[in-house]
Design a protein around this motif. Structure first.
Motif, PDB file in Angstrom:
ATOM      1  N   LEU A   1       2.887   2.270  -6.216  1.00 22.80           N
ATOM      2  CA  LEU A   1       1.885   1.285  -5.839  1.00 22.80           C
ATOM      3  C   LEU A   1       2.530   0.159  -5.046  1.00 22.80           C
ATOM      4  N   PRO A   2       1.768  -0.450  -4.131  1.00 19.64           N
ATOM      5  CA  PRO A   2       2.347  -1.510  -3.301  1.00 19.64           C
ATOM      6  C   PRO A   2       2.452  -2.837  -4.039  1.00 19.64           C
ATOM      7  N   THR A   3       3.431  -3.633  -3.638  1.00 21.96           N
ATOM      8  CA  THR A   3       3.455  -5.037  -4.027  1.00 21.96           C
ATOM      9  C   THR A   3       2.326  -5.744  -3.288  1.00 21.96           C
ATOM     10  N   LEU A   4       1.611  -6.617  -3.982  1.00 21.43           N
ATOM     11  CA  LEU A   4       0.485  -7.309  -3.363  1.00 21.43           C
ATOM     12  C   LEU A   4       0.724  -8.809  -3.355  1.00 21.43           C
ATOM     13  N   ARG A   5       1.041  -9.340  -2.165  1.00 17.14           N
ATOM     14  CA  ARG A   5       1.053 -10.786  -1.981  1.00 17.14           C
ATOM     15  C   ARG A   5      -0.343 -11.249  -1.577  1.00 17.14           C
ATOM     16  N   SER A   6      -0.991 -10.481  -0.737  1.00 14.03           N
ATOM     17  CA  SER A   6      -2.301 -10.854  -0.203  1.00 14.03           C
ATOM     18  C   SER A   6      -3.240  -9.661  -0.256  1.00 14.03           C
ATOM     19  N   VAL A   7      -4.483  -9.927  -0.639  1.00 15.20           N
ATOM     20  CA  VAL A   7      -5.546  -8.929  -0.525  1.00 15.20           C
ATOM     21  C   VAL A   7      -6.688  -9.595   0.232  1.00 15.20           C
ATOM     22  N   LEU A   8      -7.149  -8.962   1.276  1.00 18.14           N
ATOM     23  CA  LEU A   8      -8.130  -9.555   2.190  1.00 18.14           C
ATOM     24  C   LEU A   8      -9.490  -8.887   2.026  1.00 18.14           C
ATOM     25  N   PHE A   9     -10.496  -9.701   1.745  1.00 18.25           N
ATOM     26  CA  PHE A   9     -11.855  -9.193   1.558  1.00 18.25           C
ATOM     27  C   PHE A   9     -12.536  -8.897   2.887  1.00 18.25           C
ATOM     28  N   VAL A  10     -13.287  -7.793   2.902  1.00 16.17           N
ATOM     29  CA  VAL A  10     -14.124  -7.418   4.030  1.00 16.17           C
ATOM     30  C   VAL A  10     -15.475  -6.977   3.464  1.00 16.17           C
TER      31      VAL A  10
END
Length: 300
Positions: free
Chosen positions: A8-17
Motif C-alpha cells: 500500500l502507498p504512503t499517503l501524505r495527501s489525498v485529493l477529493f474529486v
C-alpha cells in the motif's frame, strides 16, 4: 493478529474529486496527490449519484496503476451495494467510509467487499477501508473500529472549519487549532495503538491562504498525523511538503543511524550524538523519517 497487508502507498495527501465531475480527474491526477478520492457522498446530490457511479466505475477501470479511493455513502443510506458496484477487478483501490461511529458500521461493507474480492479473484482483504471520524461518539470508539476487521488500515479525522466534528463538539475553529488539540491527540494515539497505516487530518477549507494551510498541516504533523486531505489541486504541493521529511531531518536521521551502527558494532546501545544522548528509540525515529517519502506512482 493482523492479516498480511497488500503493498500500500504512503499517503501524505489525498485529493477529493466529485464523482459527478469526471472531467476534473486529469487535472487532479496532475496535481501530484498520493491518492485521489472519487466522491459519492456529500459532493454529489441525490439525483446525481447513479450517473456519478457510472463515471467512477469508468475511472477505476482505467486506474490500475494509480491508487484511488471511493468515498461511498454510509450503509444506513441503503445504497452500499450500488456504491461498491463501481469497484474494478484490481488491487489499486480502497474505500473511504464516512461517519463511522462503531464497529457495527463496518459489518455490511466488510462482508460485501469479501464477496467482491472472491468474484474478482483478489486475495482476501485486498481492498482496504479508511474510516472517517466525524463525531465524538466515533472518536470514543476509534480503537475498536480500527481493530474490527483487518481491512481497516487507516482513519481520517474531520477537522474542517464548520465541519461535522466541530459542530458535534460545540467547538470554535481557530487557525491554531485549540478546540481540536484533545481530539487530534486521542485520534493519533488510538490509531497508532491499532497499528493504522494511514492517519489523516481533515480538510482545510480556505483555498486562498497557502501559509495558513501549511500552518495547519504543521500542527497535524506535530501531533503525529501522517497526511492530510486536500479539496483542491492547489493544496497538494503544500501538503506534500509539510508531510515529507525536510533535508535537515533526512541528513540528521542518516548521520544518526550511521553513528549508531558504528557504536553498536563496538558493543554499545547508546551514544552521544550532536550533544544528545541517543539509543534505540532514536534509531526507530530515524528509520521512520527515512521511510516517510513515498515512491512516486507511475501512470499507465
Amino acid at each position: 493478529m493482523r492479516a498480511r497487508m497488500p503493498l500500500l502507498p504512503t499517503l501524505r495527501s489525498v485529493l477529493f474529486v466529485p464523482g459527478s465531475r469526471p472531467e476534473l480527474v486529469p487535472k487532479a491526477t496532475a496535481a501530484g496527490a498520493d491518492a485521489l478520492v472519487l466522491d459519492l457522498e456529500d459532493s454529489v446530490p441525490a439525483e446525481g449519484k447513479d450517473l456519478a457511479r457510472t463515471h467512477i466505475a469508468a475511472v477505476l477501470a482505467e486506474s490500475a496503476a494509480r491508487f484511488t479511493f471511493v468515498r461511498c455513502n454510509h450503509p444506513c443510506r441503503g445504497a452500499l451495494e450500488k456504491d461498491l458496484s463501481v469497484l474494478a477487478p484490481h488491487p489499486a483501490q480502497a474505500v473511504m467510509l464516512p461517519k463511522v461511529e462503531s464497529p457495527k458500521d463496518l459489518e455490511a461493507i466488510d462482508a460485501q467487499l469479501s464477496l467482491f474480492e472472491k468474484d474478482a479473484a483478489l486475495g482476501q482483504y485486498t481492498i482496504s477501508i479508511l474510516v472517517v471520524i466525524e463525531t465524538s461518539v466515533g472518536l470514543r470508539a476509534l480503537y475498536d473500529i480500527l481493530r474490527s476487521t483487518p481491512r481497516v488500515r487507516g482513519a481520517g479525522l474531520a477537522t474542517a472549519e464548520e465541519g461535522d466534528f466541530m459542530l458535534d463538539i460545540g467547538g470554535q475553529w481557530t487557525p491554531s487549532g485549540e478546540a481540536l488539540t484533545y481530539a487530534r491527540g486521542k485520534f493519533v494515539c488510538d490509531a497508532r495503538a491499532a497499528q493504522a497505516m494511514w492517519i489523516l487530518d481533515g480538510a482545510f477549507m480556505n483555498l486562498r491562504d497557502q501559509s495558513a494551510l501549511a500552518a495547519e498541516a504543521r500542527i497535524a504533523r506535530t501531533h503525529g498525523f501522517s497526511g492530510k486531505v486536500a479539496v483542491h489541486p492547489r493544496q497538494v504541493a503544500t501538503i506534500n511538503e509539510m508531510f515529507s521529511p525536510t533535508p535537515a531531518e533526512i541528513e540528521r536521521a542518516s548521520r544518526l543511524l550511521e553513528a549508531f551502527r558504528k557504536a553498536e558494532a563496538h558493543g554499545s546501545g547508546a551514544l552521544a550524538f550532536r550533544g544528545m544522548m541517543v539509543d534505540y528509540a532514536n534509531v526507530r525515529w530515524a528509520e521512520r523519517i527515512l521511510q516517510q517519502t513515498p515512491v512516486p506512482q507511475r501512470e499507465k
